[in-house]
Design a protein around this motif. Structure first.
Motif, PDB file in Angstrom:
ATOM      1  N   ASP A  61       0.894  -1.140  -0.077  1.00  0.00           N
ATOM      2  CA  ASP A  61       0.138   0.220   0.139  1.00  0.00           C
ATOM      3  C   ASP A  61       0.815   1.236  -0.024  1.00  0.00           C
ATOM      4  O   ASP A  61       1.633   1.329   0.869  1.00  0.00           O
ATOM      5  CB  ASP A  61      -0.819   0.247   1.462  1.00  0.00           C
ATOM      6  N   VAL A  62       0.757   1.908  -1.119  1.00  0.00           N
ATOM      7  CA  VAL A  62       1.789   3.178  -1.160  1.00  0.00           C
ATOM      8  C   VAL A  62       1.913   4.152  -0.251  1.00  0.00           C
ATOM      9  O   VAL A  62       2.640   4.939   0.036  1.00  0.00           O
ATOM     10  CB  VAL A  62       1.962   3.636  -2.717  1.00  0.00           C
ATOM     11  N   ALA A  63       0.641   4.126   0.599  1.00  0.00           N
ATOM     12  CA  ALA A  63       0.226   4.998   1.596  1.00  0.00           C
ATOM     13  C   ALA A  63       0.889   4.827   2.889  1.00  0.00           C
ATOM     14  O   ALA A  63       0.855   5.501   3.864  1.00  0.00           O
ATOM     15  CB  ALA A  63      -1.226   5.418   1.564  1.00  0.00           C
ATOM     16  N   CYS A  88       6.334   0.490   1.484  1.00  0.00           N
ATOM     17  CA  CYS A  88       7.269   1.241   0.661  1.00  0.00           C
ATOM     18  C   CYS A  88       8.711   0.773   0.883  1.00  0.00           C
ATOM     19  O   CYS A  88       9.566   0.720  -0.359  1.00  0.00           O
ATOM     20  CB  CYS A  88       7.088   2.748   0.547  1.00  0.00           C
ATOM     21  N   ASN A 132       6.454   5.848  -9.840  1.00  0.00           N
ATOM     22  CA  ASN A 132       5.590   5.838  -8.759  1.00  0.00           C
ATOM     23  C   ASN A 132       4.177   6.269  -9.142  1.00  0.00           C
ATOM     24  O   ASN A 132       3.906   7.258  -9.547  1.00  0.00           O
ATOM     25  CB  ASN A 132       5.930   7.251  -7.792  1.00  0.00           C
ATOM     26  N   VAL A 134      -2.561   8.262  -0.633  1.00  0.00           N
ATOM     27  CA  VAL A 134      -2.303   7.597  -1.818  1.00  0.00           C
ATOM     28  C   VAL A 134      -1.418   8.259  -2.894  1.00  0.00           C
ATOM     29  O   VAL A 134      -0.296   7.989  -3.078  1.00  0.00           O
ATOM     30  CB  VAL A 134      -3.513   6.943  -2.280  1.00  0.00           C
ATOM     31  N   GLY A 191       1.980   8.833  -1.068  1.00  0.00           N
ATOM     32  CA  GLY A 191       2.659   7.294  -1.697  1.00  0.00           C
ATOM     33  C   GLY A 191       3.693   7.769  -2.666  1.00  0.00           C
ATOM     34  O   GLY A 191       4.874   7.083  -2.543  1.00  0.00           O
TER      35      GLY A 191
END
Ligand code: NAD
Length: 258
Positions: A63-65, A70, A89, A115, A119
């Motif tokens: 989950d890039v958030a 990450c 990205n 996000v 993110g």
């Protein structure tokens, strides 16, 4: 010679749309690709498709958030393929409740920012040290044409998040320019992908957007993947800090021809 031969690329949002087409194209051009998505089944499907075509890929859920996700995706790329040269990205969301400042909730604002903007920040935060370890590389951050124009259909959280991506990209490009790390934003126009078609869910809404596009059609994810490949490869070696528009002419038009 393939333009990404011997390169390692990490692409986020690979289960669908731009990310999926870019992962497939990068692999076709010789890159080993870490396919990242919050949807692990979707990431695996894209990675399998690459492997089936004779390319090199692995899938990773993130989950890039979430910062730790990450950090782990970048570590996974280095562990699996030995280095990281290209960081795309790209994952993003467009919330159906996004609207004017009066009718957009705080929750929708926060989720969209987390996000779409945080993110990208996390992707750069953990990706840049890896690119440095590899002797340099290319970061591509997906923004949008909406960061350049006030849109006919209001979506303030989405638009503000993409404006943030442009500002973040510009600043990072300047900071890292002498380290052989290039950072560019990619600004797609309206595309016929799930993200936009879910938002423009009636023919009336689609037509309202189409009248603004000089080319008179939505773009395809494959057309954006070609632009991402250019930014990822040495073909764009003198480009950094740019806002690369691939938008069917929408930002050039004041009034479109009938
Ligand atoms: P899409 O919905 O087809 O694909 C987005 C992918 O991101 C999906 O696979 C989804 O699972 C993944 N994703 C969503 N949230 C995530 C998270 N938190 N962590 C990891 N993965 C997550 O969308 P698309 O049209 O391919 O859009 C890709 C990017 O392009 C987005 O940043 C979007 O804002 C941007 N963009 C799209 C358009 C358009 O018209 N479609 C225009 C301009 C910019």
């Amino acid at each position: 010679m393939a333009s990404l031969k011997d390169r390692v690329a990490l692409v986020t949002g690979v289960a669908s749309g731009i990310g999926r087409e870019s992962a497939l194209l990068f692999a076709q051009e010789g890159a080993s690709v870490l396919c990242v998505d919050i949807d692990m089944a979707g990431a695996e499907k894209t990675a399998h498709e690459i492997a089936g075509a004779g390319g090199k890929a692995a899938a990773q859920r993130a989950d890039v958030a979430v910062a730790s996700d990450c950090e782990q995706m970048v570590a996974a790329a280095e562990r699996r393929f030995g280095k990281l040269n290209v960081m795309f990205n790209n994952a993003g969301i467009m919330h159906s409740d996004d609207g004017t400042s009066e009718d957009t909730s705080e929750a929708t604002w926060d989720l969209t920012m987390n996000v779409n903007l945080k993110g990208v920040f996390f992707g750069c935060k953990y990706g840049i040290p890896a690119l440095r370890r590899a002797g340099g590389g290319s970061i591509i951050n997906t923004a949008s044409f909406v960061a350049h124009l006030g849109a006919a259909t209001p979506q303030v959280a989405y638009t503000a998040s993409k404006g943030g991506v442009l500002a973040l990209t510009r600043e990072l490009a300047v900071i890292h320019a002498r380290e052989n790390i290039r950072v560019n934003a990619l600004c797609p126009g309206p595309l016929r992908t799930e993200l936009l078609m879910k938002f423009l869910d009636t023919e009336q809404k689609r037509q309202r957007r189409l009248v603004h596009i000089p080319m008179g059609r939505f773009g395809e994810a494959k057309e954006i993947a070609q632009a991402a490949l250019f930014l990822a490869s040495d073909a764009s070696s003198y480009m950094t800090g740019s806002e690369f528009l691939v938008d069917g002419g929408i930002t050039a038009a004041y009034v479109t021809p009938e």
